[in-house]
Structures are given as C-alpha cells and as structure tokens.
Design an enzyme around this catalytic site. Structure first.
Site, PDB file in Angstrom:
ATOM      1  N   TYR A 196      11.926  11.081  -1.578  1.00  0.00           N
ATOM      2  CA  TYR A 196      11.629  11.463  -3.058  1.00  0.00           C
ATOM      3  C   TYR A 196      12.253  12.427  -3.516  1.00  0.00           C
ATOM      4  O   TYR A 196      13.078  13.350  -2.718  1.00  0.00           O
ATOM      5  CB  TYR A 196      10.152  11.397  -3.011  1.00  0.00           C
ATOM      6  CG  TYR A 196       9.226  10.119  -2.953  1.00  0.00           C
ATOM      7  CD1 TYR A 196       9.742   9.177  -3.339  1.00  0.00           C
ATOM      8  CD2 TYR A 196       8.181  10.546  -2.117  1.00  0.00           C
ATOM      9  CE1 TYR A 196       9.085   7.943  -3.133  1.00  0.00           C
ATOM     10  CE2 TYR A 196       7.327   9.251  -1.851  1.00  0.00           C
ATOM     11  CZ  TYR A 196       8.073   7.845  -2.324  1.00  0.00           C
ATOM     12  OH  TYR A 196       7.143   6.525  -2.015  1.00  0.00           O
ATOM     13  N   ARG A 198       3.507  17.313   2.880  1.00  0.00           N
ATOM     14  CA  ARG A 198       3.783  16.228   3.834  1.00  0.00           C
ATOM     15  C   ARG A 198       5.462  16.098   3.740  1.00  0.00           C
ATOM     16  O   ARG A 198       5.987  16.271   2.967  1.00  0.00           O
ATOM     17  CB  ARG A 198       3.402  14.847   2.875  1.00  0.00           C
ATOM     18  CG  ARG A 198       3.609  13.859   4.194  1.00  0.00           C
ATOM     19  CD  ARG A 198       2.504  12.753   3.806  1.00  0.00           C
ATOM     20  NE  ARG A 198       2.289  12.062   4.856  1.00  0.00           N
ATOM     21  CZ  ARG A 198       2.425  10.447   5.041  1.00  0.00           C
ATOM     22  NH1 ARG A 198       2.673   9.841   4.209  1.00  0.00           N
ATOM     23  NH2 ARG A 198       2.260  10.051   6.445  1.00  0.00           N
ATOM     24  N   CYS A 224      -3.557  -3.408  13.142  1.00  0.00           N
ATOM     25  CA  CYS A 224      -2.173  -3.758  12.489  1.00  0.00           C
ATOM     26  C   CYS A 224      -1.101  -4.225  13.576  1.00  0.00           C
ATOM     27  O   CYS A 224      -0.981  -3.539  14.562  1.00  0.00           O
ATOM     28  CB  CYS A 224      -1.691  -2.458  11.851  1.00  0.00           C
ATOM     29  SG  CYS A 224      -0.021  -2.303  11.222  1.00  0.00           S
ATOM     30  N   CYS A 253      -2.416  -8.610   3.833  1.00  0.00           N
ATOM     31  CA  CYS A 253      -2.102  -8.263   5.126  1.00  0.00           C
ATOM     32  C   CYS A 253      -2.086  -9.535   6.007  1.00  0.00           C
ATOM     33  O   CYS A 253      -3.007 -10.558   5.738  1.00  0.00           O
ATOM     34  CB  CYS A 253      -3.300  -7.568   5.555  1.00  0.00           C
ATOM     35  SG  CYS A 253      -3.413  -6.975   7.217  1.00  0.00           S
ATOM     36  N   GLU A 255      -8.201 -27.965  20.717  1.00  0.00           N
ATOM     37  CA  GLU A 255      -6.949 -27.552  20.916  1.00  0.00           C
ATOM     38  C   GLU A 255      -6.307 -28.444  22.141  1.00  0.00           C
ATOM     39  O   GLU A 255      -7.044 -28.386  23.176  1.00  0.00           O
ATOM     40  CB  GLU A 255      -6.743 -25.881  21.194  1.00  0.00           C
ATOM     41  CG  GLU A 255      -5.456 -25.571  21.518  1.00  0.00           C
ATOM     42  CD  GLU A 255      -4.329 -25.743  20.753  1.00  0.00           C
ATOM     43  OE1 GLU A 255      -4.474 -25.788  19.476  1.00  0.00           O
ATOM     44  OE2 GLU A 255      -3.131 -26.422  21.070  1.00  0.00           O
ATOM     45  N   LYS A 268       8.445  -7.739  20.077  1.00  0.00           N
ATOM     46  CA  LYS A 268       7.365  -8.418  19.323  1.00  0.00           C
ATOM     47  C   LYS A 268       6.062  -8.776  19.785  1.00  0.00           C
ATOM     48  O   LYS A 268       5.276  -9.354  19.246  1.00  0.00           O
ATOM     49  CB  LYS A 268       7.772 -10.072  18.907  1.00  0.00           C
ATOM     50  CG  LYS A 268       9.337  -9.958  17.878  1.00  0.00           C
ATOM     51  CD  LYS A 268       8.779  -9.626  16.561  1.00  0.00           C
ATOM     52  CE  LYS A 268       9.698  -9.136  15.651  1.00  0.00           C
ATOM     53  NZ  LYS A 268      10.166 -10.402  14.608  1.00  0.00           N
TER      54      LYS A 268
END
Ligand code: SF4
Length: 474
Positions: free
Chosen positions: A10, A59, A180, A199, A249, A267
């Site tokens: 920024y 910050r 997350c 999300c 399943e 991953k």
C-alpha cells in the site's frame, strides 16, 4: 485503537520499499529518504492519537520476500523509529503486491513463518508485538504465546473458516476446530475477482445471516450415497438438524479422494478438512456403511425418506489411439500410489495435470506436460500459480503447449511436430460425473437430491456449499 498500515505494497509501504520506490528526490534512495513520507504521516497520527488518548500501532511487512524488496534489517530500523515516534505496538505481516503469496499465504508457506521475526523484535523493542502468517494450528498458536515469541496473534482466514476458533480454543475443544486449509479459493481468490468472501470449509462464511442450521420440524431418514466433501458436509448438517443420517461409501477408505487431493507436494493441508469431517461424523454419530450401491434396489433396505446422491466424478479418458495400453495410467491412480517409470508424459496441463507433475517431479521423474491450450495451469488460483511455475522450473518439468497428442505408442507419444520418449503416460484430461444411477434413483424414491461433482465436476468449495444447502433444506 488506530493502526497505521505500512505493509503489503500500500501507499506508505511502497515508499519504504526499494522495490517500488524509484524516486530520485529526498523521498527515494537510502532508507532515511524512503522513510521520510511514512514517518511524516506516522508522527502526525501519533500526535493526534496521543491527544485523543487513542492507542496507536503500526502494521508492517517483516520482509517483502523480493530480491530487491524491503528486508528485515531495515524493517527493524523502521520499527525502532516508529516506537520512538509513539507507536505502542507492532503488528507483523509479510509481502507486498509482487509477493502476494507471503501476504495471504497458500498452503506451501510454512505455518508460523513470521515468528522468528516477532521474536527478534521483542528482544530489541519494549512494545507488544503481534504476529500473523498461517497460524492455523492450536498447538502452534498457544506455544507462540507461552514461549513469548509474540504477545498477540493476528488471525484472518482462521476466523473465516471457523468463527468460533477462539472460543473453541478457550474451552479446549480442539477437535471441534474447522481449520483453514490455506487454499485461498473462497477468500482472497474471490476478492481478486471482485466477489464476496466465501470459504471452502465453511459454507456459512459470507452468508452468516441467512445460512443457519436449525432443528428440522419433521425428522427424516436421510441416506447419503458417497463420502466425499459434498456427501460428508450434507451428512454433518443433516445430522445437526436432527435427522437420522446414514452415509454409504464404496471405498474401503471412506474418504479416499481427500488423500488423492492431499498427495501432491505441499497439499497436505487438505487433510485438515478430512480430519474435521471424520471427527464430526464420529462425534455426531453418523452411521457410515461400506457398500457398493449398484442399483436403486440396493438402497431400499435403508428405507430412506430422503436420498442425497454425492457420488462425485471420475477422470475422463480422451479418445487417443493407444490410450488403452498398459503403460497409460490415470493421474488419480498415480497420486494414489500407482508406480511409473523414469520418463513420464502427462496429457493435460490443468490443475490435476500440474499437481501430478509436481508429485512425480519431486519423486525424481523426468516429466513432460502436454497441453492443448496456449498455457498450463489456467485453472490454478492467483496466489498459487507463480509458485507452481517456479516449482516446475526448479524440477525441470518440460511443457508442450498448443500441443495435440496424435498417438500413444509403447515407448513414445506422438505430437504433431515431435515425439516424446516415455515409460508411462498419465492422463489428466478432465472429469465426468458419476451419475449413472441418478434416473433410476429418482424413479425409485420420492425425494432425491444431488450434491457436488455428480452435478458438474468442480472444486471442493462448490461441493461443500451444495452439501450444506441441500441438507439445511430437508
Ligand atoms: S477459503 Fe480456504 S484459505 Fe480461505 S478461509 Fe476458507 S479454508 Fe481458508
């Protein structure tokens, strides 16, 4: 509290950074000059905050992660100046527009990677230090505070994926946390496209007012066929709504696709979602049955009021001469452990093809990606794609774009203008829905819904959303 943003490329950060500040006047060149404008702003703000008795913090990116970018040694000096001028705390982040992966870190960036910086600043400056950066592990978060490597943690995506993260940690309900997975699919990728935040693991994110799980008025027997992300999310939400839920399943490992997804290098964060859903199934008491459903009659014994088909999608095999030979394998089989020889050609350079290329290249194979379009990785997210190209270049993965496979032979692949010597050929050429039983199911049962890739092969984020929405509407 007022926080002055000196990070992420920024305006004020762009003055501090030698990467972006190319001025030749008193606002460019040495650090003293690059700091001039940000410090002018900072001092004014510090004065105003002091007069108004409002806490004032900054910050700042601990490192810009660019060869010619702002480095930690200079950041330390800026922090010292900021504290001298009245900053009462320092909040550490990283990166800028040209190194955005360090600002909104995908799963290939190490968790807690900024902690060494916060620790160093704490040794030198006597103000609270706040640290951010892939903090999505309760043990890690608690350790950082306990060992005083930082005073506070700044968490963004962890609260999108689970708005109760802090409450769950406080109550030590660690196995209830929906972490997350650092995929960026629903959050920053959407922002880059001008869309609202959603999300991958939390279908309520961005829809908190309208998407709520409430007790169903009429309790039903719900049978979910398929235990991928769409099916398990549907089962979780249906069970929480009070229904009697059974998941069927066929795979021995109930959530095999998750393992395939998590197999390529860097991953494995996807397994956090697998673990969450597995734990939820066990804790909520969802019945999981191992059975191959080949016809609607196979479901009759479950006497379902509601059937949810979540049978996913399977890889397509393109009609290439030689594609049925023994040395031609599917990408998913390779990611699931199928062995291949030294020289491998991958047909298809989308997400699955490039991930499989990374997987094989890391194992030391000589890999060539063959793609009909003019570039590979077109469906790879913006915070992942740069790293993907770096990884492929570092591992000498060859790329043939605008290239059509004419024929697969025993030891080579024939393109229009060249031949590639191979031991194996790996197919990564798209998916088709596993919807063979759909019409029969609809005739046999009064209430049948479909969720996830069986509707149209897409990403997990779509599967989660459809699973949630279908289950709340039962
Ligand atoms: S979309 Fe992915 S990266 Fe973004 S908050 Fe959800 S799990 Fe995390």
């Amino acid at each position: 509290m007022i926080e002055l943003h000196l990070a992420h490329g920024y305006l004020l950060h762009s003055f501090l950074s030698p990467h972006s500040n190319k001025r030749e006047d008193e606002y460019g060149g040495p650090l003293e000059n690059r700091m001039r404008f940000p410090m002018e702003v900072l001092k004014e703000l510090a004065k105003m905050c002091a007069n108004a008795d409002v806490a004032f913090t900054i910050r700042i990116s601990a490192d810009e992660y660019l060869e010619d970018g702002l480095k930690f040694e200079e950041v330390l000096k800026i922090c010292q100046e900021a504290v001298n001028a009245g900053a009462q705390a320092i909040s550490l982040t990283a990166g800028s527009y040209d190194s955005v992966a360090y600002t909104i870190q995908p799963m290939f960036i190490e968790q807690g990677f900024l902690v060494p910086y916060s620790k160093k600043i704490k040794e030198i400056l006597d103000v609270p230090v706040i640290v951010a950066g892939r903090l999505n592990d309760a043990d890690l978060m608690e350790r950082i505070i306990e060992t005083e490597e930082a005073d506070m943690l700044a968490i963004g995506r962890g609260l999108i994926s689970d708005e109760e993260l802090v409450v769950k940690m406080k109550h030590k309900d660690y196995d209830q946390i929906r972490y997350c997975v650092a995929c960026n699919q629903g959050c920053i990728d959407n922002v880059f496209q001008g869309k609202g935040i959603t999300c991958l693991v939390n279908a309520r994110a961005g829809f908190e007012a309208e998407r709520n799980i409430t007790e169903a008025e009429e309790k039903k027997r719900v049978v979910v066929v398929g235990a991928g992300p769409a099916g398990l999310e549907a089962a979780r939400v249906a069970k929480l709504s009070g229904h009697d839920v059974t998941v069927i399943e066929k795979s021995k490992d109930q959530r095999g696709k998750f393992d395939i997804l998590a197999a390529p290098p860097e991953k494995d964060s996807f397994l956090l979602y697998k673990d969450y859903l597995s734990t939820q199934m066990a804790q909520l008491g969802v019945d999981i049955v191992e059975e191959t459903i080949s016809s609607a009659a196979d479901l009759e014994k479950y006497r379902p009021d509601k059937v949810i088909i979540a049978t996913g999608a399977s890889q397509t095999v393109p009609p290439i001469v030689g594609v049925n030979m023994g040395h031609v394998v599917l990408a998913e089989d390779v990611l699931d452990g199928a062995q291949v020889g030294e020289n491998v050609a991958i047909v298809g350079g989308g997400l699955v093809g490039t991930e499989t290329a990374k997987f094989l290249a890391e194992a030391g194979k000589k890999v060539t990606i063959i793609e009909m379009a003019d570039a590979i990785g077109k469906d790879v997210g913006p915070t992942f794609v740069g790293h993907m190209f770096e990884f492929l270049a570092e591992h000498n993965v060859a790329q043939k774009t605008n290239a059509k496979v004419l024929e697969i032979k025993e030891d080579r692949v024939l393109l229009e203008n060249e031949e590639i010597v191979v031991d194996n050929v790996v197919i990564a050429a798209g998916y088709q829905a596993n919807n063979e039983l759909l019409e029969e199911m609809k005739k046999a049962f009064p209430d049948v819904s479909t969720v996830g890739d069986v509707n149209l092969p897409r990403r997990i984020i779509d599967a989660t959303e459809e699973g949630f929405l279908t289950a709340v509407s039962i």
